[in-house]
Design a protein around this motif. Structure first.
Motif, PDB file in Angstrom:
ATOM      1  N   SER A   1       0.840  -1.207   0.000  1.00  0.00           N
ATOM      2  CA  SER A   1       0.000   0.000   0.000  1.00  0.00           C
ATOM      3  C   SER A   1       0.871   1.252   0.000  1.00  0.00           C
ATOM      4  O   SER A   1       0.536   2.257  -0.646  1.00  0.00           O
ATOM      5  N   ARG A   2       2.013   1.202   0.698  1.00  0.00           N
ATOM      6  CA  ARG A   2       2.934   2.349   0.672  1.00  0.00           C
ATOM      7  C   ARG A   2       3.538   2.527  -0.721  1.00  0.00           C
ATOM      8  O   ARG A   2       3.620   3.641  -1.241  1.00  0.00           O
ATOM      9  N   GLN A   3       3.950   1.402  -1.316  1.00  0.00           N
ATOM     10  CA  GLN A   3       4.515   1.479  -2.675  1.00  0.00           C
ATOM     11  C   GLN A   3       3.461   1.935  -3.680  1.00  0.00           C
ATOM     12  O   GLN A   3       3.773   2.656  -4.629  1.00  0.00           O
ATOM     13  N   PHE A   4       2.216   1.524  -3.462  1.00  0.00           N
ATOM     14  CA  PHE A   4       1.115   1.946  -4.318  1.00  0.00           C
ATOM     15  C   PHE A   4       0.946   3.464  -4.231  1.00  0.00           C
ATOM     16  O   PHE A   4       0.755   4.139  -5.250  1.00  0.00           O
ATOM     17  N   GLY A   5       1.027   4.002  -3.022  1.00  0.00           N
ATOM     18  CA  GLY A   5       0.920   5.449  -2.851  1.00  0.00           C
ATOM     19  C   GLY A   5       2.027   6.184  -3.584  1.00  0.00           C
ATOM     20  O   GLY A   5       1.796   7.214  -4.224  1.00  0.00           O
ATOM     21  N   ASP A   6       3.250   5.636  -3.503  1.00  0.00           N
ATOM     22  CA  ASP A   6       4.367   6.254  -4.234  1.00  0.00           C
ATOM     23  C   ASP A   6       4.129   6.181  -5.742  1.00  0.00           C
ATOM     24  O   ASP A   6       4.410   7.138  -6.471  1.00  0.00           O
ATOM     25  N   ARG A   7       3.594   5.061  -6.199  1.00  0.00           N
ATOM     26  CA  ARG A   7       3.371   4.877  -7.641  1.00  0.00           C
ATOM     27  C   ARG A   7       2.345   5.881  -8.169  1.00  0.00           C
ATOM     28  O   ARG A   7       2.577   6.517  -9.198  1.00  0.00           O
ATOM     29  N   VAL A   8       1.211   6.002  -7.485  1.00  0.00           N
ATOM     30  CA  VAL A   8       0.150   6.871  -8.019  1.00  0.00           C
ATOM     31  C   VAL A   8       0.534   8.344  -7.931  1.00  0.00           C
ATOM     32  O   VAL A   8       0.000   9.173  -8.669  1.00  0.00           O
ATOM     33  N   SER A   9       1.466   8.682  -7.036  1.00  0.00           N
ATOM     34  CA  SER A   9       1.907  10.075  -6.974  1.00  0.00           C
ATOM     35  C   SER A   9       2.729  10.444  -8.206  1.00  0.00           C
ATOM     36  O   SER A   9       2.844  11.611  -8.567  1.00  0.00           O
ATOM     37  N   ARG A  10       3.298   9.415  -8.872  1.00  0.00           N
ATOM     38  CA  ARG A  10       4.065   9.650 -10.094  1.00  0.00           C
ATOM     39  C   ARG A  10       3.259   9.351 -11.361  1.00  0.00           C
ATOM     40  O   ARG A  10       3.504   9.940 -12.406  1.00  0.00           O
ATOM     41  N   GLU A  11       2.309   8.411 -11.235  1.00  0.00           N
ATOM     42  CA  GLU A  11       1.593   7.902 -12.411  1.00  0.00           C
ATOM     43  C   GLU A  11       0.103   7.854 -12.066  1.00  0.00           C
ATOM     44  O   GLU A  11      -0.377   6.923 -11.432  1.00  0.00           O
ATOM     45  N   LYS A  12      -0.629   8.873 -12.444  1.00  0.00           N
ATOM     46  CA  LYS A  12      -2.032   8.984 -12.045  1.00  0.00           C
ATOM     47  C   LYS A  12      -2.850   7.799 -12.560  1.00  0.00           C
ATOM     48  O   LYS A  12      -2.758   7.424 -13.727  1.00  0.00           O
ATOM     49  N   LEU A  13      -3.652   7.226 -11.655  1.00  0.00           N
ATOM     50  CA  LEU A  13      -4.514   6.105 -12.014  1.00  0.00           C
ATOM     51  C   LEU A  13      -5.964   6.577 -12.087  1.00  0.00           C
ATOM     52  O   LEU A  13      -6.285   7.727 -11.820  1.00  0.00           O
ATOM     53  N   ASN A  14      -6.842   5.634 -12.398  1.00  0.00           N
ATOM     54  CA  ASN A  14      -8.274   5.923 -12.419  1.00  0.00           C
ATOM     55  C   ASN A  14      -8.987   4.680 -11.880  1.00  0.00           C
ATOM     56  O   ASN A  14      -9.470   3.851 -12.635  1.00  0.00           O
ATOM     57  N   VAL A  15      -8.971   4.533 -10.555  1.00  0.00           N
ATOM     58  CA  VAL A  15      -9.571   3.353  -9.936  1.00  0.00           C
ATOM     59  C   VAL A  15     -10.513   3.768  -8.818  1.00  0.00           C
ATOM     60  O   VAL A  15     -10.364   4.833  -8.202  1.00  0.00           O
ATOM     61  N   ASN A  16     -11.483   2.897  -8.563  1.00  0.00           N
ATOM     62  CA  ASN A  16     -12.472   3.105  -7.515  1.00  0.00           C
ATOM     63  C   ASN A  16     -12.387   1.934  -6.544  1.00  0.00           C
ATOM     64  O   ASN A  16     -12.359   0.775  -6.964  1.00  0.00           O
ATOM     65  N   VAL A  17     -12.345   2.246  -5.256  1.00  0.00           N
ATOM     66  CA  VAL A  17     -12.128   1.216  -4.242  1.00  0.00           C
ATOM     67  C   VAL A  17     -13.205   1.321  -3.169  1.00  0.00           C
ATOM     68  O   VAL A  17     -13.444   2.404  -2.622  1.00  0.00           O
ATOM     69  N   MET A  18     -13.832   0.189  -2.871  1.00  0.00           N
ATOM     70  CA  MET A  18     -14.787   0.134  -1.769  1.00  0.00           C
ATOM     71  C   MET A  18     -14.327  -0.942  -0.790  1.00  0.00           C
ATOM     72  O   MET A  18     -14.109  -2.086  -1.168  1.00  0.00           O
ATOM     73  N   LEU A  19     -14.151  -0.549   0.465  1.00  0.00           N
ATOM     74  CA  LEU A  19     -13.867  -1.488   1.540  1.00  0.00           C
ATOM     75  C   LEU A  19     -15.056  -1.485   2.487  1.00  0.00           C
ATOM     76  O   LEU A  19     -15.682  -0.437   2.715  1.00  0.00           O
ATOM     77  N   ALA A  20     -15.379  -2.645   3.059  1.00  0.00           N
ATOM     78  CA  ALA A  20     -16.557  -2.732   3.908  1.00  0.00           C
ATOM     79  C   ALA A  20     -16.410  -3.878   4.887  1.00  0.00           C
ATOM     80  O   ALA A  20     -15.619  -4.800   4.687  1.00  0.00           O
ATOM     81  N   ALA A  21     -17.206  -3.807   5.960  1.00  0.00           N
ATOM     82  CA  ALA A  21     -17.233  -4.874   6.959  1.00  0.00           C
ATOM     83  C   ALA A  21     -18.553  -4.780   7.713  1.00  0.00           C
ATOM     84  O   ALA A  21     -19.242  -3.755   7.664  1.00  0.00           O
ATOM     85  N   GLY A  22     -18.902  -5.848   8.387  1.00  0.00           N
ATOM     86  CA  GLY A  22     -20.087  -5.834   9.244  1.00  0.00           C
ATOM     87  C   GLY A  22     -19.748  -5.268  10.617  1.00  0.00           C
ATOM     88  O   GLY A  22     -18.652  -5.497  11.146  1.00  0.00           O
TER      89      GLY A  22
END
Length: 286
Positions: A201-222
């Motif tokens: 997740s940290r590496q992902f943050g570094d990646r998107v700061s250099r290379e803009k993505l277009n993704v949608n994320v939903m996390l959920a729990a009961g």
């Protein structure tokens, strides 16, 4: 009516029920060397010019029917429900049970035995570590076959997973974010491989700061999962907050905690919310 006629009448009236618009097929993974039951639900409506959006659904033996019926009913009035017609591709196993032990291998990356959480009863876990082969199967075998047989909008692809399936969804998001446009991780088992998720997740943050993505994320729990020692809710909420900080780089994130629901009972309400999230007429409902 005599006994024989009663039996004949019962035999005629007791027919297997099939959800309209659905079919199933067997597929063999060349990389994982495993056979899968693939369930498909197709809308009755004609496809739009770009094709149908598609949802790839994990653990299909347990939830394909729930999702297929939910979308069949809700997509009739998109202007009211916020759900447009879509193809559902459920990836399951050759079993009548809702879950197969093979999911442990398919949804996880290799992990030393010393890092695995203890299993209730002390028995060993099923085989682990086949997630890379499973993703290759989806990308190189399932998707091409579905896109050959159905008109699919490849710019609106969603992956949905719950529990270990939710962990798999996050692994794909962090390692191959362009595989799908929408990622839905319900009650994700982040605790299963917490070290990997935190690092990626940290590496992902570094990646998107250099290379803009277009993704949608939903996390959920009961809500009732709060009491579980694995801290499913806390881990999911913390990750959603981390991903929300990347909104300026094309990562749009939601977190939901469903009141009064536990790890399994959350599935129907999660599916309904996920459909509105992924299949809103104007795009993901954020």
């Amino acid at each position: 009516m005599d006994g024989k006629k009663t039996e004949q009448a019962a035999a005629l009236s007791a027919r297997a029920f099939t959800i309209p618009g659905t079919e199933s097929r067997l597929m063999y993974s060349r990389t994982g060397k495993r056979e899968y039951q693939i369930f498909v639900s197709k809308p009755s409506e004609d496809p739009p010019p770009a094709g149908y959006p598609v949802i790839y659904l994990l653990d299909a033996n347990s939830v394909f029917g729930t999702m297929a019926e939910a979308i069949r009913v809700q997509s009739r009035r998109p202007e009211k429900t916020g759900v447009i017609p879509a193809v559902i591709v459920g990836i399951g196993y050759q079993t009548e049970a809702p879950f197969s032990p093979a999911r442990h291998c398919d949804f996880t990356l290799p992990l030393p035995d010393s890092e695995l959480p203890s299993r209730p009863g002390g028995t060993p876990w099923p085989e682990q570590g086949g997630a890379e082969d499973f993703l290759t199967f989806i990308e190189e075998e399932v998707k091409p076959e579905i896109e050959r047989d159905y008109q699919i909008d490849t710019s609106r692809q969603t992956i949905f997973g719950h529990s270990l399936g939710g962990l798999f969804v996050l692994q794909v998001l962090f390692t191959k974010p362009d595989a799908f446009q929408t990622y839905i991780a319900g009650s994700p088992s982040i605790h299963w491989n917490k070290r990997f998720i935190h690092k990626e997740s940290r590496q992902f943050g570094d990646r998107v700061s250099r290379e803009k993505l277009n993704v949608n994320v939903m996390l959920a729990a009961g809500e009732l999962e709060k009491s579980h020692k694995s801290r499913i809710n806390d881990h999911a909420k913390e990750l959603s907050e981390q991903l929300s900080s990347l909104a300026g780089y094309g990562v749009r994130t939601q977190f939901h905690e469903f009141e009064g629901e536990g790890h399994i009972s959350v599935l129907p309400v999660l599916i309904s919310r996920a459909l509105r999230f992924a299949l809103h007429p104007a795009g993901p409902n954020l």
